[in-house]
Design an enzyme around this catalytic site. Structure first.
Site, PDB file in Angstrom:
ATOM      1  N   PHE A  70       0.932  -1.059  -0.116  1.00  0.00           N
ATOM      2  CA  PHE A  70       0.084   0.014  -0.021  1.00  0.00           C
ATOM      3  C   PHE A  70       1.038   1.101   0.153  1.00  0.00           C
ATOM      4  CE2 PHE A  70      -2.415  -3.364   1.861  1.00  0.00           C
ATOM      5  CZ  PHE A  70      -3.685  -3.532   1.196  1.00  0.00           C
TER       6      PHE A  70
ATOM      7  N   GLY B 265       2.907   6.189   4.864  1.00  0.00           N
ATOM      8  CA  GLY B 265       2.111   6.425   6.246  1.00  0.00           C
ATOM      9  C   GLY B 265       2.519   7.461   6.962  1.00  0.00           C
TER      10      GLY B 265
ATOM     11  N   VAL C 206       2.379  -1.727   4.452  1.00  0.00           N
ATOM     12  CA  VAL C 206       1.984  -0.358   4.264  1.00  0.00           C
ATOM     13  C   VAL C 206       3.450   0.425   4.241  1.00  0.00           C
ATOM     14  CG1 VAL C 206       0.829   1.663   5.426  1.00  0.00           C
ATOM     15  CG2 VAL C 206      -0.195  -0.541   5.673  1.00  0.00           C
ATOM     16  N   CYS C 207       3.571   1.305   3.350  1.00  0.00           N
ATOM     17  CA  CYS C 207       4.796   2.072   3.179  1.00  0.00           C
ATOM     18  C   CYS C 207       4.981   2.882   4.491  1.00  0.00           C
ATOM     19  CB  CYS C 207       4.669   2.781   1.764  1.00  0.00           C
ATOM     20  SG  CYS C 207       6.321   3.751   1.720  1.00  0.00           S
ATOM     21  N   VAL C 208       6.243   2.855   5.095  1.00  0.00           N
ATOM     22  CA  VAL C 208       6.555   3.572   6.217  1.00  0.00           C
ATOM     23  C   VAL C 208       6.294   5.212   6.119  1.00  0.00           C
ATOM     24  CG1 VAL C 208       8.737   3.510   6.078  1.00  0.00           C
ATOM     25  CG2 VAL C 208       7.979   4.053   8.471  1.00  0.00           C
TER      26      VAL C 208
END
Lengths: 119, 127, 102
Positions: free
Chosen positions: A39, A82, A77-79
């Site tokens: 994501f 995010g 989820v991409c840090v």
């Protein structure tokens, strides 16, 4: 066959996340493996624990969670994306994990096919 | 098929840019993706077509917007061994631009050549 | 091997479909999903371009997206095949690369 999936948009604003979910489910039903769903961009919003859609609508976040629980699908989820959007460990719905963009590139390398759903 | 992967696998990756910068975040976050890909020793290609060409237009100045001007980063890609930048000639012409308007060295190719190049890729990432 | 191109926007709103058709190679597949399904209905001004493309490219439209939007499957342009998500997965598996035009 191993599929990697990139989701570029958040839930509800765009159909992208729904389409990605339907594709993933159909692939699993046909005996394929989903190596990872990554994501990115506003797609990180799919991981929020705080979404409460009206009861007569589908729950996009729960759909992903169930897929992850039933079929051990890796939801990443991409840090960086995010952090920009307020999606951090504390806001994460169960079944999702936060990691770096390298996980997307790795999915591109390891999966037999990489498919993007976006706007 | 499932066991094809080995540690040394090198795939042809292409990042396709069709959207201009600043109006949406896509250009910036694609660039972040490109930079990370450099660490994986893959065969990385970046394509600029349609309004994606505006990402590498010279003279960007975002001071009045309070947004980060990330265009200098395209010039830094060479330092990451990412040197395969392609621009579609027809898209330049449609926009009244020429190669001189671009802030980074690129290979300008025709639409037909771009189509052939895309067909050679293993992984195409778009935003 | 060939590429599966997906397009998800109406050609009346965005240039994705036009761009896709301009780059797809002979033998590639193009699948219209989400808001791109409107392009597949006969009588719209983009339809002749699809009919042209169908000579060299395999064209598909996602049935569930047609149905959701009240588009009549019987009115789909000749040469465009209606598939479901299973067919989508089959196409993706049968193509070496998937290019989502966004």
């Amino acid at each position: 066959m191993k599929f990697g999936i990139l989701v570029n948009e958040g839930p509800y604003n765009h159909q992208a996340s729904d389409s990605a979910y339907r594709f993933a489910k159909a692939a699993i039903d046909k005996g394929h493996e989903i190596f990872r769903v990554f994501f990115y961009y506003d797609g990180v919003l799919n991981a929020t624990a705080h979404s409460e859609p009206p009861s007569d609508d589908r729950n996009v976040i729960k759909n992903w969670q169930k897929l992850a629980a039933d079929h051990k699908v890796d939801l990443v989820v991409c840090v960086a994306a995010g952090l920009r959007r307020g999606i951090v460990e504390a806001s994460l719905a169960p079944g999702f994990r936060i990691s770096g963009l390298g996980q997307l590139i790795e999915a591109g390398i390891q999966a037999d096919r990489m498919i993007t759903f976006g706007d | 098929m499932e066991d094809d992967f080995e540690a040394g696998t090198v795939k042809k990756f292409m990042f396709v840019n069709r959207k201009p910068p600043y109006g949406t975040v896509y250009a910036l976050e694609v660039l972040e993706m490109v930079l990370i890909s450099a660490a994986f020793d893959q065969d990385v290609h970046i394509a600029f077509l349609d309004d994606g060409i505006y990402q590498i237009k010279k003279g960007q100045d975002t001071k009045d917007l309070g947004m980060k001007n990330f265009s200098p980063t395209y010039r830094a890609l060479e330092g990451y061994d990412i040197e395969k930048l392609f621009v579609e000639r027809e898209c330049l012409e449609e926009r009244g631009l020429s190669e001189d308007d671009l802030l980074v060295p690129v290979e300008v190719i025709s639409r037909a050549e771009m189509g052939k190049l895309m067909a050679e890729m293993d992984v195409v990432l778009t935003a | 091997m060939s590429t599966l191109h997906t397009v998800n926007k109406s050609p009346f709103e965005r240039s994705n479909l036009q761009a896709c058709l301009g780059h797809a190679q002979n033998g590639d597949s193009v699948l219209l999903i989400e808001d791109a399904v409107f392009a597949a209905i006969a009588g719209n001004t983009f339809a002749p371009k699809l009919a042209d493309a169908a000579q060299d490219i395999k064209l598909f439209v996602l049935g569930p997206d047609l149905k959701a939007r009240g588009m009549d499957p019987a009115k789909v342009v000749d040469g465009v095949n209606i598939i479901d998500y299973e067919g989508f997965v089959d196409l993706a598996a049968a193509s070496s690369t998937i290019h989502s035009w966004l």
